[in-house]
Design a protein around this motif. Sequence first.
Motif, mmCIF file in Angstrom:
data_model
loop_
_atom_site.group_PDB
_atom_site.id
_atom_site.type_symbol
_atom_site.label_atom_id
_atom_site.label_comp_id
_atom_site.label_asym_id
_atom_site.label_seq_id
_atom_site.Cartn_x
_atom_site.Cartn_y
_atom_site.Cartn_z
ATOM 1 N N ASP A 1 0.761 -1.178 -0.165
ATOM 2 C CA ASP A 1 0.170 -0.010 0.144
ATOM 3 C C ASP A 1 1.000 1.199 0.123
ATOM 4 O OD1 ASP A 1 -2.445 -1.257 0.026
ATOM 5 O OD2 ASP A 1 -2.699 -1.300 2.146
ATOM 6 N N LEU A 2 1.955 1.281 0.828
ATOM 7 C CA LEU A 2 2.790 2.458 0.903
ATOM 8 C C LEU A 2 3.754 2.742 -0.312
ATOM 9 C CD1 LEU A 2 4.073 2.674 4.462
ATOM 10 C CD2 LEU A 2 2.911 4.259 3.432
ATOM 11 N N ALA A 3 3.978 1.484 -0.895
ATOM 12 C CA ALA A 3 4.633 1.332 -2.211
ATOM 13 C C ALA A 3 3.797 2.219 -3.125
ATOM 14 C CB ALA A 3 5.076 -0.069 -2.519
ATOM 15 N N LEU A 4 2.616 1.810 -3.347
ATOM 16 C CA LEU A 4 1.849 2.252 -4.357
ATOM 17 C C LEU A 4 1.466 3.974 -4.040
ATOM 18 C CD1 LEU A 4 -1.020 -0.241 -4.951
ATOM 19 C CD2 LEU A 4 1.137 0.309 -6.589
ATOM 20 N N GLU A 5 1.462 4.130 -2.912
ATOM 21 C CA GLU A 5 1.306 5.746 -2.528
ATOM 22 C C GLU A 5 2.329 6.375 -2.928
ATOM 23 O OE1 GLU A 5 0.942 7.979 1.410
ATOM 24 O OE2 GLU A 5 -0.099 6.090 1.704
ATOM 25 N N TYR A 6 3.612 6.007 -2.666
ATOM 26 C CA TYR A 6 4.733 6.851 -3.020
ATOM 27 C C TYR A 6 5.125 6.735 -4.673
ATOM 28 C CZ TYR A 6 6.360 7.912 1.475
ATOM 29 O OH TYR A 6 6.502 8.623 2.755
ATOM 30 N N TYR A 7 4.663 5.716 -5.334
ATOM 31 C CA TYR A 7 4.749 5.755 -6.857
ATOM 32 C C TYR A 7 3.833 6.831 -7.197
ATOM 33 C CZ TYR A 7 7.400 1.506 -6.635
ATOM 34 O OH TYR A 7 8.358 0.410 -6.185
ATOM 35 N N GLN A 8 2.641 6.904 -6.834
ATOM 36 C CA GLN A 8 1.689 7.780 -7.062
ATOM 37 C C GLN A 8 2.089 9.275 -6.945
ATOM 38 O OE1 GLN A 8 -0.940 7.306 -9.093
ATOM 39 N NE2 GLN A 8 -1.080 5.306 -8.947
ATOM 40 N N LYS A 9 2.795 9.495 -5.618
ATOM 41 C CA LYS A 9 3.207 10.695 -5.376
ATOM 42 C C LYS A 9 4.373 10.997 -6.626
ATOM 43 C CE LYS A 9 2.884 10.894 -0.377
ATOM 44 N NZ LYS A 9 3.351 10.859 0.859
ATOM 45 N N ALA A 10 5.187 10.125 -6.780
ATOM 46 C CA ALA A 10 6.381 10.515 -7.870
ATOM 47 C C ALA A 10 5.482 10.881 -9.136
ATOM 48 C CB ALA A 10 7.157 9.060 -8.195
ATOM 49 N N LEU A 11 4.743 10.258 -9.532
ATOM 50 C CA LEU A 11 3.892 10.562 -10.658
ATOM 51 C C LEU A 11 3.430 11.844 -10.868
ATOM 52 C CD1 LEU A 11 1.946 7.507 -11.920
ATOM 53 C CD2 LEU A 11 4.151 8.386 -13.032
ATOM 54 N N THR A 12 2.817 12.238 -9.823
ATOM 55 C CA THR A 12 2.033 13.659 -9.444
ATOM 56 C C THR A 12 3.234 14.772 -9.504
ATOM 57 O OG1 THR A 12 0.308 12.718 -8.059
ATOM 58 C CG2 THR A 12 0.607 14.889 -7.754
ATOM 59 N N THR A 13 4.527 14.489 -9.005
ATOM 60 C CA THR A 13 5.251 15.516 -8.777
ATOM 61 C C THR A 13 5.784 16.049 -10.045
ATOM 62 O OG1 THR A 13 5.959 14.503 -6.509
ATOM 63 C CG2 THR A 13 7.659 15.997 -7.547
ATOM 64 N N ILE A 14 5.666 14.982 -10.916
ATOM 65 C CA ILE A 14 6.322 15.204 -12.273
ATOM 66 C C ILE A 14 5.257 15.392 -13.412
ATOM 67 C CG2 ILE A 14 8.505 14.585 -12.083
ATOM 68 C CD1 ILE A 14 7.597 12.007 -13.441
ATOM 69 N N LYS A 15 4.053 15.719 -13.010
ATOM 70 C CA LYS A 15 2.916 15.600 -13.806
ATOM 71 C C LYS A 15 2.835 16.961 -14.876
ATOM 72 C CE LYS A 15 -2.193 15.591 -13.705
ATOM 73 N NZ LYS A 15 -3.306 15.452 -12.755
ATOM 74 N N ASN A 16 3.379 17.960 -14.433
ATOM 75 C CA ASN A 16 3.229 19.244 -15.286
ATOM 76 C C ASN A 16 4.638 19.860 -15.756
ATOM 77 O OD1 ASN A 16 0.567 19.357 -15.209
ATOM 78 N ND2 ASN A 16 0.540 20.377 -13.046
ATOM 79 N N ILE B 1 -5.539 0.957 9.824
ATOM 80 C CA ILE B 1 -6.598 2.076 9.529
ATOM 81 C C ILE B 1 -6.157 3.133 8.755
ATOM 82 C CG2 ILE B 1 -7.809 3.873 10.794
ATOM 83 C CD1 ILE B 1 -8.961 0.845 11.313
ATOM 84 N N GLY B 2 -4.851 3.654 8.893
ATOM 85 C CA GLY B 2 -4.207 4.662 8.071
ATOM 86 C C GLY B 2 -4.064 4.352 6.650
ATOM 87 N N SER B 3 -3.900 3.020 6.512
ATOM 88 C CA SER B 3 -3.928 2.596 4.970
ATOM 89 C C SER B 3 -5.129 2.574 4.258
ATOM 90 C CB SER B 3 -3.102 1.191 4.812
ATOM 91 O OG SER B 3 -3.024 0.635 3.738
ATOM 92 N N SER B 4 -6.093 2.093 4.967
ATOM 93 C CA SER B 4 -7.388 2.137 4.650
ATOM 94 C C SER B 4 -7.918 3.612 4.155
ATOM 95 C CB SER B 4 -8.572 1.489 5.649
ATOM 96 O OG SER B 4 -9.861 1.715 5.414
ATOM 97 N N LEU B 5 -7.637 4.717 5.162
ATOM 98 C CA LEU B 5 -8.098 5.787 4.899
ATOM 99 C C LEU B 5 -7.591 6.423 3.559
ATOM 100 C CD1 LEU B 5 -8.213 7.093 8.758
ATOM 101 C CD2 LEU B 5 -10.102 7.150 7.136
ATOM 102 N N ARG B 6 -6.126 6.638 3.543
ATOM 103 C CA ARG B 6 -5.440 6.691 2.372
ATOM 104 C C ARG B 6 -5.986 6.354 1.078
ATOM 105 N NH1 ARG B 6 -0.991 6.191 5.860
ATOM 106 N NH2 ARG B 6 -0.597 4.023 5.047
#
Length: 535
Positions: A180-195, A503-508
């Motif tokens: 779950d955390l791995a996917l969260e950081y990969y999505q953050k990585a994509l968002t950071t370079i989005k524009n 719980i934190g993982s579920s909420l994220r």
Amino acid sequence: MNLNSILKIVLLYIFSTTHFVAQNKLVDLKMVWENSKNPDSIRFNALAEYYKINNQAQPDATLKVLDYYYQLAKEKNNTKELYNVANDRGGIYRLKGELDLSMRYYKEAEKVAVKLNDATLKAIIAGNIGNVYANRKDYKKALQYFTHSFTISKKIKDKNGESRMLSSIGNVYLYIQNYDLALEYYQKALTTIKNIDVPKRSIAVIYLNIGWTNYELKNYKESKIYNEKAIKILEKTNDKFFLISGYSTLARIHLELNQFQLATDYAEKSLTLSKELKVSEFITLSQIIFAQIDLKKGNTEAAKKKGAAILASLDKSASIELKEDLYDVLYKCYQAENNPEKSLEMFQKYTIYKDSIQLEKNKITLVREVIKNEFDDLLQQNELKNEREKAKLESAQLQKTYGIIMGSIILLSLIIFYFTRNLKRDRKKRDELLEEITKLKSNDTTNLVVNSNEFQLSREKIEVFINKKLNDTDWNVLNILLKEPDISNKEIAEKAFMSVDGIGSSLRRMYLYFDIKETKYKKIALIMEAIKASS
């Protein structure tokens, strides 16, 4: 001549033309860097461009060119180019799996970066050294280097560097099976370079990582989508090491789905590139996939021959995961042909490697507990360090003039006023949100008289709204929030009989499902959306 023949000729022509153009460009670059009459900067640019084009297509040839690059940089006493050569050599050897050589060259580059006092170079090399530690399974050390690189990149506002490190941190969580955390950081990585404009390879690598994480989670459809997106980019950039990763994962996916022809096609692509790059680990992996395909199709004799051939030439340094897969194939083949002696022999070896992998997983579980919050802790330490340095500087400045002291007092008063006002506003906002939830639950907008305590969420309507199936944990959390929207994560965990991390993982996960934007009251906003969806 039939249509298939014509198509093959056209494709062959396109490939030959593209290959010819690429070869011509490499020849032209060589002419540029070998011409001593050209300015040094032009020659170095040609060498850097050759590396960029060819480092994954022909790594061994590129290493020879890097020898020339090094001699030229040394002759011209160009420190920056010596850094580039050391960093490039380290990159190729890391991809080839020769980690000791890779670390040696990365450490050389690190010394040069420190000598030049160049923040960008320091960030890049810290990330690369972290990658070697990650490959060595020293995840805590890897995380320290990734965090250091991330902090520098953020300070100099290098979004591409930030993205690389977020992806690398995601890799650490992938390695320690915190998916779950791995996917969260990969999505953050994509968002950071989005524009911003970044090399297509950077995006493709993140796609590969997301694909592999989903494969581990057995989300084969999602994994297939991301691997195919990555391959579409990598086939154009000709990044062969990364292509092998994508091809082999797709081969495994189609094998799991019993799509044998597609599995065979991708395994063949993986094997062809692996032999071209001369990396034994990749070659063995592709060959084992072929044996697994035959075994699953019921061709046990063919699977046994392939397995025996692999075993006869197996590199002693091959990973335990490869050995486990190989002995598993052979054990099942001998079992199918009623050969108890060989079957037992293979099963015993299979069990040895399976137990070794389980031991490794047990170690990973311990590592996961140790570094669970390592990234956040390291960031806080860096921020505290920066704050202390800033406070020290401000203190020195305050001692100079009375006016600065008075200005600081006024500023502090304004800050207190600002935060006090914001706190009141936030509390008012929270109360308004809670009141709105109560109205939604009592259906005031439709003039229906319903006891608010009896309002129930509709799982079916919510799943239609978010276009996903809710798991039982997420559904349980939503129902707890329905009763107490401003409850803490710890209290939710107690009511749901789960860990705070769970719980934190579920909420994220649900913040992403419901597209909840950044706010101080994300849980309240989440349950509001769930209530609206249920109405």
